[in-house]
Design a protein around this motif. Structure first.
Motif, PDB file in Angstrom:
ATOM      1  N   LEU A  25       0.825  -1.209   0.000  1.00 62.56           N
ATOM      2  CA  LEU A  25       0.000   0.000   0.000  1.00 62.56           C
ATOM      3  C   LEU A  25       0.860   1.261   0.000  1.00 62.56           C
ATOM      4  N   LYS A  26       1.931   1.252   0.772  1.00 59.03           N
ATOM      5  CA  LYS A  26       2.840   2.404   0.773  1.00 59.03           C
ATOM      6  C   LYS A  26       3.497   2.580  -0.598  1.00 59.03           C
ATOM      7  N   HIS A  27       3.849   1.454  -1.206  1.00 60.24           N
ATOM      8  CA  HIS A  27       4.483   1.514  -2.527  1.00 60.24           C
ATOM      9  C   HIS A  27       3.503   2.021  -3.591  1.00 60.24           C
ATOM     10  N   ALA A  28       2.203   1.909  -3.325  1.00 60.61           N
ATOM     11  CA  ALA A  28       1.204   2.423  -4.260  1.00 60.61           C
ATOM     12  C   ALA A  28       1.125   3.953  -4.231  1.00 60.61           C
ATOM     13  N   ASN A  29       1.842   4.575  -3.303  1.00 56.31           N
ATOM     14  CA  ASN A  29       1.921   6.029  -3.289  1.00 56.31           C
ATOM     15  C   ASN A  29       2.664   6.472  -4.557  1.00 56.31           C
ATOM     16  N   PRO A  30       2.106   7.402  -5.334  1.00 54.91           N
ATOM     17  CA  PRO A  30       2.792   7.838  -6.561  1.00 54.91           C
ATOM     18  C   PRO A  30       4.226   8.317  -6.329  1.00 54.91           C
ATOM     19  N   TRP A  31       4.503   8.918  -5.180  1.00 51.97           N
ATOM     20  CA  TRP A  31       5.873   9.332  -4.890  1.00 51.97           C
ATOM     21  C   TRP A  31       6.811   8.126  -4.854  1.00 51.97           C
ATOM     22  N   SER A  32       6.352   7.029  -4.312  1.00 52.25           N
ATOM     23  CA  SER A  32       7.154   5.808  -4.285  1.00 52.25           C
ATOM     24  C   SER A  32       7.378   5.276  -5.696  1.00 52.25           C
ATOM     25  N   VAL A  33       6.317   5.265  -6.481  1.00 52.42           N
ATOM     26  CA  VAL A  33       6.427   4.744  -7.850  1.00 52.42           C
ATOM     27  C   VAL A  33       7.418   5.567  -8.664  1.00 52.42           C
ATOM     28  N   TRP A  34       7.258   6.885  -8.636  1.00 52.96           N
ATOM     29  CA  TRP A  34       8.110   7.726  -9.486  1.00 52.96           C
ATOM     30  C   TRP A  34       9.543   7.804  -8.974  1.00 52.96           C
ATOM     31  N   THR A  35       9.751   7.871  -7.664  1.00 49.34           N
ATOM     32  CA  THR A  35      11.129   7.936  -7.156  1.00 49.34           C
ATOM     33  C   THR A  35      11.835   6.591  -7.275  1.00 49.34           C
ATOM     34  N   ARG A  36      11.072   5.529  -7.445  1.00 50.31           N
ATOM     35  CA  ARG A  36      11.674   4.202  -7.655  1.00 50.31           C
ATOM     36  C   ARG A  36      12.515   4.197  -8.931  1.00 50.31           C
ATOM     37  N   ASN A  37      12.176   5.073  -9.869  1.00 55.96           N
ATOM     38  CA  ASN A  37      12.938   5.172 -11.116  1.00 55.96           C
ATOM     39  C   ASN A  37      14.361   5.679 -10.896  1.00 55.96           C
ATOM     40  N   THR A  38      14.659   6.177  -9.716  1.00 54.11           N
ATOM     41  CA  THR A  38      16.023   6.631  -9.430  1.00 54.11           C
ATOM     42  C   THR A  38      16.915   5.488  -8.944  1.00 54.11           C
ATOM     43  N   ALA A  39      16.341   4.334  -8.659  1.00 54.67           N
ATOM     44  CA  ALA A  39      17.124   3.230  -8.098  1.00 54.67           C
ATOM     45  C   ALA A  39      18.202   2.737  -9.063  1.00 54.67           C
ATOM     46  N   LEU A  40      17.851   2.525 -10.312  1.00 52.93           N
ATOM     47  CA  LEU A  40      18.837   2.006 -11.274  1.00 52.93           C
ATOM     48  C   LEU A  40      19.975   2.997 -11.508  1.00 52.93           C
ATOM     49  N   PRO A  41      19.704   4.280 -11.777  1.00 49.48           N
ATOM     50  CA  PRO A  41      20.824   5.211 -11.922  1.00 49.48           C
ATOM     51  C   PRO A  41      21.680   5.297 -10.650  1.00 49.48           C
ATOM     52  N   ALA A  42      21.046   5.233  -9.489  1.00 51.90           N
ATOM     53  CA  ALA A  42      21.816   5.272  -8.232  1.00 51.90           C
ATOM     54  C   ALA A  42      22.745   4.060  -8.136  1.00 51.90           C
ATOM     55  N   LEU A  43      22.241   2.898  -8.494  1.00 47.52           N
ATOM     56  CA  LEU A  43      23.072   1.688  -8.464  1.00 47.52           C
ATOM     57  C   LEU A  43      24.221   1.786  -9.469  1.00 47.52           C
ATOM     58  N   VAL A  44      23.925   2.280 -10.667  1.00 46.12           N
ATOM     59  CA  VAL A  44      24.959   2.403 -11.696  1.00 46.12           C
ATOM     60  C   VAL A  44      26.051   3.367 -11.247  1.00 46.12           C
ATOM     61  N   ILE A  45      25.649   4.530 -10.763  1.00 44.90           N
ATOM     62  CA  ILE A  45      26.641   5.515 -10.297  1.00 44.90           C
ATOM     63  C   ILE A  45      27.445   4.946  -9.140  1.00 44.90           C
ATOM     64  N   ALA A  46      26.783   4.262  -8.232  1.00 45.18           N
ATOM     65  CA  ALA A  46      27.473   3.693  -7.077  1.00 45.18           C
ATOM     66  C   ALA A  46      28.527   2.672  -7.520  1.00 45.18           C
ATOM     67  N   PHE A  47      28.163   1.765  -8.411  1.00 42.98           N
ATOM     68  CA  PHE A  47      29.133   0.765  -8.869  1.00 42.98           C
ATOM     69  C   PHE A  47      30.205   1.388  -9.753  1.00 42.98           C
ATOM     70  N   TRP A  48      29.818   2.377 -10.530  1.00 44.73           N
ATOM     71  CA  TRP A  48      30.773   3.054 -11.399  1.00 44.73           C
ATOM     72  C   TRP A  48      31.787   3.844 -10.558  1.00 44.73           C
ATOM     73  N   SER A  49      31.379   4.263  -9.380  1.00 42.34           N
ATOM     74  CA  SER A  49      32.263   5.077  -8.536  1.00 42.34           C
ATOM     75  C   SER A  49      33.511   4.331  -8.078  1.00 42.34           C
ATOM     76  N   ARG A  50      33.574   3.043  -8.333  1.00 43.03           N
ATOM     77  CA  ARG A  50      34.789   2.291  -7.986  1.00 43.03           C
ATOM     78  C   ARG A  50      36.011   2.877  -8.680  1.00 43.03           C
ATOM     79  N   VAL A  51      35.774   3.511  -9.837  1.00 41.08           N
ATOM     80  CA  VAL A  51      36.865   4.128 -10.589  1.00 41.08           C
ATOM     81  C   VAL A  51      37.457   5.295  -9.802  1.00 41.08           C
ATOM     82  N   TRP A  52      36.602   6.076  -9.147  1.00 41.25           N
ATOM     83  CA  TRP A  52      37.051   7.270  -8.434  1.00 41.25           C
ATOM     84  C   TRP A  52      37.345   6.997  -6.971  1.00 41.25           C
ATOM     85  N   LEU A  53      36.591   6.072  -6.393  1.00 41.48           N
ATOM     86  CA  LEU A  53      36.670   5.881  -4.942  1.00 41.48           C
ATOM     87  C   LEU A  53      37.395   4.608  -4.511  1.00 41.48           C
ATOM     88  N   GLY A  54      37.673   3.724  -5.450  1.00 40.86           N
ATOM     89  CA  GLY A  54      38.287   2.450  -5.077  1.00 40.86           C
ATOM     90  C   GLY A  54      37.346   1.678  -4.152  1.00 40.86           C
TER      91      GLY A  54
END
Length: 173
Positions: A25-54
Motif C-alpha cells: 500500500l505504501k508503494h502504491a503512493n505515486p511518490w514511491s512509484v516515481w522515485t523508484r525510477n532513481t534506483a537504477l541510476p543510483a546503483l549504476v553511479i554507485a558501482f561506477w564510482s569504484r573508478v574514483w573511490l576504489g
C-alpha cells in the motif's frame, strides 16, 4: 490474502523485498512509484564510482541498495489509489497473484515480453558498469525504462480489468 506462497517469480521477488500488505500500500503512493525510477541510476553511479573511490565505493553501493529496499517503505499510504501510478502497483499485485486468481488471456503475454526487454536492457547496463562504456549504458537504460514503464502501463490496464474481483475491490479508493 496471504503472500507467503511463492509460486510466481514476482511473488518471490516481493518476498526478497519483504513486501507485505502494508508495504504494498505504501508503494502504491505515486511518490514511491516515481522515485523508484532513481534506483537504477543510483546503483549504476554507485558501482561506477569504484573508478574514483576504489574500495570506498562500497559506501555508495550500500546506500543505493538501501534506497532500493527502503523506497517502498518511506512513503505513506496514498490518499487515493485512483491514479496511474497507484494502479500500476495494484496491477503488479494482481499480476503476481495470477496463479491464484485467473487473469484474462489478453494480459498473459505482453508483461512477459516487456520483462524480457527490460532484462535484456539490464544485461547492457551490467556490461556498461563492468566495462565502463557509455553506449551500452544508454542502450540498457532505454530498454530497461521502456520495458518497465510499458509493463507498468499494462499493469494499469490489468488492474482496470480485474478491479471487480472480490479481493481487489478494496485496493481502489
Amino acid at each position: 490474502m496471504k503472500w507467503r506462497s511463492y509460486t510466481t517469480f514476482e511473488r518471490k521477488i516481493s518476498a526478497i523485498f519483504k513486501l507485505d500488505e502494508e508495504t504494498w500500500l505504501k508503494h502504491a503512493n505515486p511518490w514511491s512509484v516515481w522515485t523508484r525510477n532513481t534506483a537504477l541510476p543510483a546503483l549504476v553511479i554507485a558501482f561506477w564510482s569504484r573508478v574514483w573511490l576504489g574500495w570506498w565505493a562500497v559506501i555508495p553501493i550500500i546506500i543505493a541498495i538501501s534506497w532500493t529496499y527502503l523506497n517502498p517503505r518511506l512513503f505513506e499510504k496514498p490518499k487515493s489509489t485512483d491514479n496511474w501510478a497507484s494502479k500500476s502497483v495494484l496491477g503488479e499485485r494482481v499480476w503476481s497473484n495470477r496463479d491464484n486468481v485467473k487473469i484474462p488471456d489478453h494480459h498473459k503475454r505482453a508483461p512477459n515480453i516487456l520483462n524480457i526487454i527490460a532484462g535484456i536492457g539490464a544485461i547492457f547496463v551490467i556490461w556498461s558498469v563492468y566495462s565502463l562504456e557509455i553506449w551500452p549504458l544508454i542502450v540498457g537504460f532505454s530498454l530497461v525504462y521502456c520495458g518497465k514503464l510499458w509493463f507498468l502501463d499494462r499493469m494499469v490496464w490489468l488492474y482496470e480489468d480485474m478491479k471487480h474481483v472480490q479481493e481487489y475491490v478494496k485496493w481502489l479508493y
